[in-house]
Design an enzyme around this catalytic site. Structure first.
Site, PDB file in Angstrom:
ATOM      1  N   CYS A   1      75.300 -25.388  45.637  1.00  0.00           N
ATOM      2  CA  CYS A   1      74.328 -24.296  45.587  1.00  0.00           C
ATOM      3  C   CYS A   1      74.904 -23.093  44.818  1.00  0.00           C
ATOM      4  O   CYS A   1      75.031 -23.151  43.609  1.00  0.00           O
ATOM      5  CB  CYS A   1      73.900 -23.926  47.003  1.00  0.00           C
ATOM      6  SG  CYS A   1      72.355 -22.983  47.072  1.00  0.00           S
TER       7      CYS A   1
ATOM      8  N   HIS B   1      72.575 -29.287  49.663  1.00  0.00           N
ATOM      9  CA  HIS B   1      73.726 -29.076  50.546  1.00  0.00           C
ATOM     10  C   HIS B   1      74.103 -30.363  51.287  1.00  0.00           C
ATOM     11  O   HIS B   1      73.583 -30.618  52.389  1.00  0.00           O
ATOM     12  CB  HIS B   1      73.389 -28.001  51.584  1.00  0.00           C
ATOM     13  CG  HIS B   1      73.320 -26.614  51.052  1.00  0.00           C
ATOM     14  ND1 HIS B   1      74.378 -25.730  51.124  1.00  0.00           N
ATOM     15  CD2 HIS B   1      72.307 -25.948  50.432  1.00  0.00           C
ATOM     16  CE1 HIS B   1      74.022 -24.565  50.582  1.00  0.00           C
ATOM     17  NE2 HIS B   1      72.774 -24.678  50.148  1.00  0.00           N
TER      18      HIS B   1
ATOM     19  N   GLU C   1      76.740 -30.936  52.969  1.00  0.00           N
ATOM     20  CA  GLU C   1      77.416 -30.609  54.229  1.00  0.00           C
ATOM     21  C   GLU C   1      76.421 -30.398  55.371  1.00  0.00           C
ATOM     22  O   GLU C   1      76.797 -30.465  56.545  1.00  0.00           O
ATOM     23  CB  GLU C   1      78.311 -29.371  54.054  1.00  0.00           C
ATOM     24  CG  GLU C   1      77.605 -28.024  54.060  1.00  0.00           C
ATOM     25  CD  GLU C   1      76.922 -27.652  52.746  1.00  0.00           C
ATOM     26  OE1 GLU C   1      76.456 -26.496  52.617  1.00  0.00           O
ATOM     27  OE2 GLU C   1      76.851 -28.511  51.844  1.00  0.00           O
TER      28      GLU C   1
END
Length: 230
Positions: A86, A203, A205
């Site tokens: 990002c 994302h 994660e």
């Protein structure tokens, strides 16, 4: 494998990434404050999401002048791995490690959603744990994630197969290719020619823990771990 996560003023996804590398994958991980310059001990540098320096001027424009960036450039020259997520992707384009730019979303709104992505290649550490051309669901959260590049740059990216993730079809959307932000060529993530630097707006994660009910992202980290250590 030792991970280093760059922390700028305004970063807000750094601890999320650390949770994946340190707690889930059980790998040595250290937070690297942006004023540090010694990162020679790291195998993988991750530039996380957030709003570095408040996104003033434009996303990543001020972060590129942080002391740690010169060390990140040296890290890249050595062929070591760098992941920009990002805001981290935006920083990588600002410093010239990846081509193109991330500009305002097509509808000028901040988008927070879980988005289907098509995996374009699986012959790299980043994606070796995925199936070729498979569609995975990874969250996005950005206001300036629209990938833009000149036609000759786009042609080069496509010819060299540097597009690793592309926004894909989604249930509930009539278009064949669902593109949430207007990115050219539906680009969600690209790498450099050598393949050691990856920038992506989604994302991974945030899709790496069974507690969250989403685990498509953990395969990227596991693939990297396996690909580098073997």
């Amino acid at each position: 494998m030792k991970f280093g996560i760059i922390v700028f003023p305004g970063s807000n996804c750094d601890r999320d990434v650390a949770y994946v590398t340190r707690d889930i994958l059980q790998q040595p991980t250290r937070m690297v404050w942006h004023q540090e310059t010694d990162i020679g001990d790291l195998d993988v540098v991750i530039i996380p999401g957030g709003f570095s320096y408040g996104d003033y001027l434009r996303c990543g424009a001020i972060a590129r002048f942080s002391p740690v960036i010169n060390s990140v450039l040296e890290h890249a020259k050595k062929g070591k791995y760098i992941l920009g997520i990002c805001n981290g992707f935006q920083v990588l384009t600002e410093v010239g490690l990846l081509p193109g730019a991330l500009i305002r979303n097509r509808n000028l709104h901040f988008i927070c959603d879980r988005i289907p992505l098509k995996v374009e290649r699986t012959d790299l550490p980043w994606t070796q744990n995925y199936t070729d051309q498979t569609v995975v669901n990874i969250p996005i959260a950005h206001g300036e994630g629209r990938y833009y590049a000149e036609p000759k740059t786009l042609k080069k990216l496509e010819n060299n197969k540097q597009v690793l993730f592309r926004y894909s079809s989604a249930l509930g959307h009539t278009s064949k290719e669902y593109n949430p932000n207007g990115s050219l060529h539906n680009i969600a993530g690209i790498m450099n020619e050598k393949g050691n630097i990856l920038g992506m707006m989604p994302h991974p994660e945030r899709a790496s823990d069974t507690v969250l009910g989403a685990t498509d992202g953990i395969h990227l980290f596991k693939g990297l771990l396996t690909g580098i250590t073997h």
